[in-house]
Design an enzyme around this catalytic site. Sequence first.
Site, PDB file in Angstrom:
ATOM      1  CE  LYS A  98     -17.070  11.197  36.165  1.00 42.99           C
ATOM      2  NZ  LYS A  98     -17.686  12.443  35.750  1.00 42.99           N
ATOM      3  N   GLY A 198      -9.217  29.902  35.036  1.00 47.81           N
ATOM      4  CA  GLY A 198      -9.282  28.794  34.075  1.00 47.81           C
ATOM      5  C   GLY A 198     -10.177  29.176  32.912  1.00 47.81           C
ATOM      6  CB  VAL A 199     -10.012  31.302  30.102  1.00 44.95           C
ATOM      7  CG1 VAL A 199     -10.599  32.338  31.031  1.00 44.95           C
ATOM      8  CG2 VAL A 199      -8.504  31.495  29.963  1.00 44.95           C
ATOM      9  N   GLY A 200     -10.530  27.581  29.886  1.00 45.05           N
ATOM     10  CA  GLY A 200     -10.554  26.477  28.921  1.00 45.05           C
ATOM     11  C   GLY A 200     -11.922  26.427  28.265  1.00 45.05           C
ATOM     12  CG  HIS A 201     -13.105  22.811  26.268  1.00 42.00           C
ATOM     13  ND1 HIS A 201     -11.963  22.185  26.695  1.00 42.00           N
ATOM     14  CD2 HIS A 201     -13.168  22.620  24.932  1.00 42.00           C
ATOM     15  CE1 HIS A 201     -11.357  21.633  25.667  1.00 42.00           C
ATOM     16  NE2 HIS A 201     -12.060  21.883  24.581  1.00 42.00           N
ATOM     17  CB  VAL A 202     -16.450  25.538  31.277  1.00 43.28           C
ATOM     18  CG1 VAL A 202     -17.616  26.223  31.975  1.00 43.28           C
ATOM     19  CG2 VAL A 202     -16.772  24.072  31.030  1.00 43.28           C
TER      20      VAL A 202
HETATM   21  P1  NAD Z   1     -10.425  22.595  30.330  1.00 44.47           P
HETATM   22  O1  NAD Z   1      -9.350  21.598  30.579  1.00 44.47           O
HETATM   23  O2  NAD Z   1     -10.860  22.865  28.940  1.00 44.47           O
HETATM   24  O3  NAD Z   1     -10.015  24.005  30.962  1.00 44.47           O
HETATM   25  C1  NAD Z   1      -9.413  24.138  32.200  1.00 44.47           C
HETATM   26  C2  NAD Z   1      -8.446  25.308  32.107  1.00 44.47           C
HETATM   27  O4  NAD Z   1      -7.920  25.546  33.417  1.00 44.47           O
HETATM   28  C3  NAD Z   1      -7.252  25.050  31.186  1.00 44.47           C
HETATM   29  O5  NAD Z   1      -7.119  26.109  30.261  1.00 44.47           O
HETATM   30  C4  NAD Z   1      -6.055  24.967  32.150  1.00 44.47           C
HETATM   31  O6  NAD Z   1      -4.868  25.464  31.580  1.00 44.47           O
HETATM   32  C5  NAD Z   1      -6.535  25.847  33.283  1.00 44.47           C
HETATM   33  N1  NAD Z   1      -5.874  25.586  34.564  1.00 44.47           N
HETATM   34  C6  NAD Z   1      -5.459  24.422  35.101  1.00 44.47           C
HETATM   35  N2  NAD Z   1      -4.921  24.629  36.304  1.00 44.47           N
HETATM   36  C7  NAD Z   1      -5.003  25.956  36.546  1.00 44.47           C
HETATM   37  C8  NAD Z   1      -4.628  26.787  37.625  1.00 44.47           C
HETATM   38  N3  NAD Z   1      -4.046  26.287  38.717  1.00 44.47           N
HETATM   39  N4  NAD Z   1      -4.872  28.132  37.528  1.00 44.47           N
HETATM   40  C9  NAD Z   1      -5.469  28.645  36.430  1.00 44.47           C
HETATM   41  N5  NAD Z   1      -5.837  27.901  35.379  1.00 44.47           N
HETATM   42  C10 NAD Z   1      -5.609  26.576  35.433  1.00 44.47           C
HETATM   43  O7  NAD Z   1     -11.643  22.123  31.253  1.00 44.47           O
HETATM   44  P2  NAD Z   1     -13.175  22.562  31.095  1.00 44.47           P
HETATM   45  O8  NAD Z   1     -13.883  21.541  30.275  1.00 44.47           O
HETATM   46  O9  NAD Z   1     -13.234  23.999  30.749  1.00 44.47           O
HETATM   47  O10 NAD Z   1     -13.678  22.356  32.595  1.00 44.47           O
HETATM   48  C11 NAD Z   1     -13.331  23.287  33.612  1.00 44.47           C
HETATM   49  C12 NAD Z   1     -13.798  22.749  34.955  1.00 44.47           C
HETATM   50  O11 NAD Z   1     -15.206  22.557  34.940  1.00 44.47           O
HETATM   51  C13 NAD Z   1     -13.209  21.383  35.312  1.00 44.47           C
HETATM   52  O12 NAD Z   1     -12.990  21.338  36.696  1.00 44.47           O
HETATM   53  C14 NAD Z   1     -14.308  20.398  34.928  1.00 44.47           C
HETATM   54  O13 NAD Z   1     -14.265  19.220  35.694  1.00 44.47           O
HETATM   55  C15 NAD Z   1     -15.554  21.216  35.247  1.00 44.47           C
HETATM   56  N6  NAD Z   1     -16.725  20.826  34.468  1.00 44.47           N
HETATM   57  C16 NAD Z   1     -16.687  20.887  33.099  1.00 44.47           C
HETATM   58  C17 NAD Z   1     -17.816  20.547  32.370  1.00 44.47           C
HETATM   59  C18 NAD Z   1     -17.814  20.619  30.855  1.00 44.47           C
HETATM   60  O14 NAD Z   1     -18.900  20.582  30.250  1.00 44.47           O
HETATM   61  N7  NAD Z   1     -16.677  20.764  30.214  1.00 44.47           N
HETATM   62  C19 NAD Z   1     -19.007  20.138  33.029  1.00 44.47           C
HETATM   63  C20 NAD Z   1     -19.025  20.122  34.429  1.00 44.47           C
HETATM   64  C21 NAD Z   1     -17.868  20.469  35.138  1.00 44.47           C
END
Ligand code: NAD
Length: 372
Positions: A98, A198-202
Site C-alpha cells: 500500500k 453508505g450508498v456510495g459507489h459500492v
Molecule cells: P464512497 O465514498 O463512494 O461511498 C461511501 C458513502 O458512505 C458515501 O456516500 C458517504 O456519504 C457515506 N458515508 C460516510 N460516512 C457515513 C456515515 N457515518 N453514515 C452513513 N453514510 C456515510 O466509497 P465506496 O467506494 O462506496 O466504498 C465504501 C466502503 O467500501 C469504504 O469503506 C471502502 O474503503 C470500502 N471498499 C471499497 C471498494 C471499492 O471497490 N470501491 C473496495 C473494497 C473496500
Amino acid sequence: MIEVKEQNSTAAVTSPVASNVFDSISGSRHEQIVFCNDPESGLRAIIAIHNTVLGPALGGTRMWMYKTESEALNDVLRLSRGMTYKAAISGLNLGGGKAVIIGDSRQHKSEALFRKFGRFVNNLNGKYITAEDVGTSTKDMEYIAMETKHVTGLPESMGGGGDPSPVTAYGVYMGMKASAQFAWGSDSLSGKKILVQGVGHVGENLVMNLVKEGAKVYISDLNADQLKKVSSEFGAEVIDPDKIFDLDIDIYAPCALGATLNTENINRLKCSIIAGAANNQLADETIHGPMLVEKGITYAPDFLINAGGLINVYSELDNYNRQRALTQTEHIYNVTLEILKKAKAEGVYTQLAAIQMAEKRISDISKVKSSR
Ligand code: NAD
C-alpha cells in the site's frame, strides 16, 4: 534522531517520523518501506511492502491529510498487511502493499507530484504495483502510468478495468448470500430486511443486487442527494443515521466507514448477519470478533467479501476482462461458507479463521517456492 535514507536520493535526510520509525515497524514483519520525498513537487509519500511470497505487492495509493507522519506510517503499515491477507484468501498470486501520499487531495494534487510518485514506484521494479484508493482517481493513475507500467486501476480507454465498485459490490452480495446459507440454511435474500449503511459507489450497486432479489432494503447516508437518488431509483427506505443500530433487521451491511462494530453498536444491533464492504469494520478485532460470536451474529470477514475490487485490478494485469473478474469474484461465496464453517468447528471468531486461512496459504506457497 535516526536518519532515514530515502530511495532515489544520495543525501540522507532527517524527518520527525524517523525518531521512532524502527519502533513502529518492529514486529510488523514488512519486507520493505520506502520513504519518497520530492520538495519540488511537494511529494511526501510512504510505500509499504508487507509480503511478496505469493507475488508482487498490489495495493492502492491513499492521499490523505494525516495529522502526523507517524499516523501516515501506521496507516500504511496496517493497510498493506490487510492487502496481504485479502490477496491470499482470494487465491490471487499477489502480495500485499500500500502507499500513502501525505496531502489534501482537493488542494495538493498535480501532474508533477503523481509522475514523481510514479518514478518511485518504477524504481521498485514491479515489486509494488499501485492502484486507486481513497483520495486518488483514475486520472492520477494516468499520470503515474506515464512513469511506470506498474500501475492498475486505469480507465477503460487505456485498457484498464474502470471503476471496480460494481465488482466489489457483487463480491459483498456473494458473501452475504453465503452467510445466509450458513445462518438460515438457504441463501435466498428474498423478503429479508437489509440495512445498507453508505450508498456510495459500492453501496448503491449492492442495493441494486439486493432489490433485484426481492429483499426489503433500508438505506442510510450522510449525503442527502445520494440518498434521494438511490431511494427513488430502487425504492429503498431511508433511515435516519441515529436510528440505524436500533432497527429490526436481518442483515446489516456496513458500506461507509470502518470501525462501526464497536461495543455500543454491537449491543444495540438487532440482526443475524453482518456483511458489508467497509474495510476494518471491527473496531477492535480481538474484542468485537468474539463479542459477535457471543451474540449469535454471523460476521462475514470484511477483507474476504470486499475483495472484488482487488480481483478486478488483478485482472488488469492480464488483458482485462470484466466477465472473468466477476466469475472469479463469485468464488467469494464458497470461501465465505468455508470460513464460517471452519470458525464454528474450531470455536474461533470468523475474522480470525479467515486470517489463519490466508496465513496458511502464504506459508504453504512459501515452502513450495523454497523447495526444488
Ligand atoms: P464512497 O465514498 O463512494 O461511498 C461511501 C458513502 O458512505 C458515501 O456516500 C458517504 O456519504 C457515506 N458515508 C460516510 N460516512 C457515513 C456515515 N457515518 N453514515 C452513513 N453514510 C456515510 O466509497 P465506496 O467506494 O462506496 O466504498 C465504501 C466502503 O467500501 C469504504 O469503506 C471502502 O474503503 C470500502 N471498499 C471499497 C471498494 C471499492 O471497490 N470501491 C473496495 C473494497 C473496500
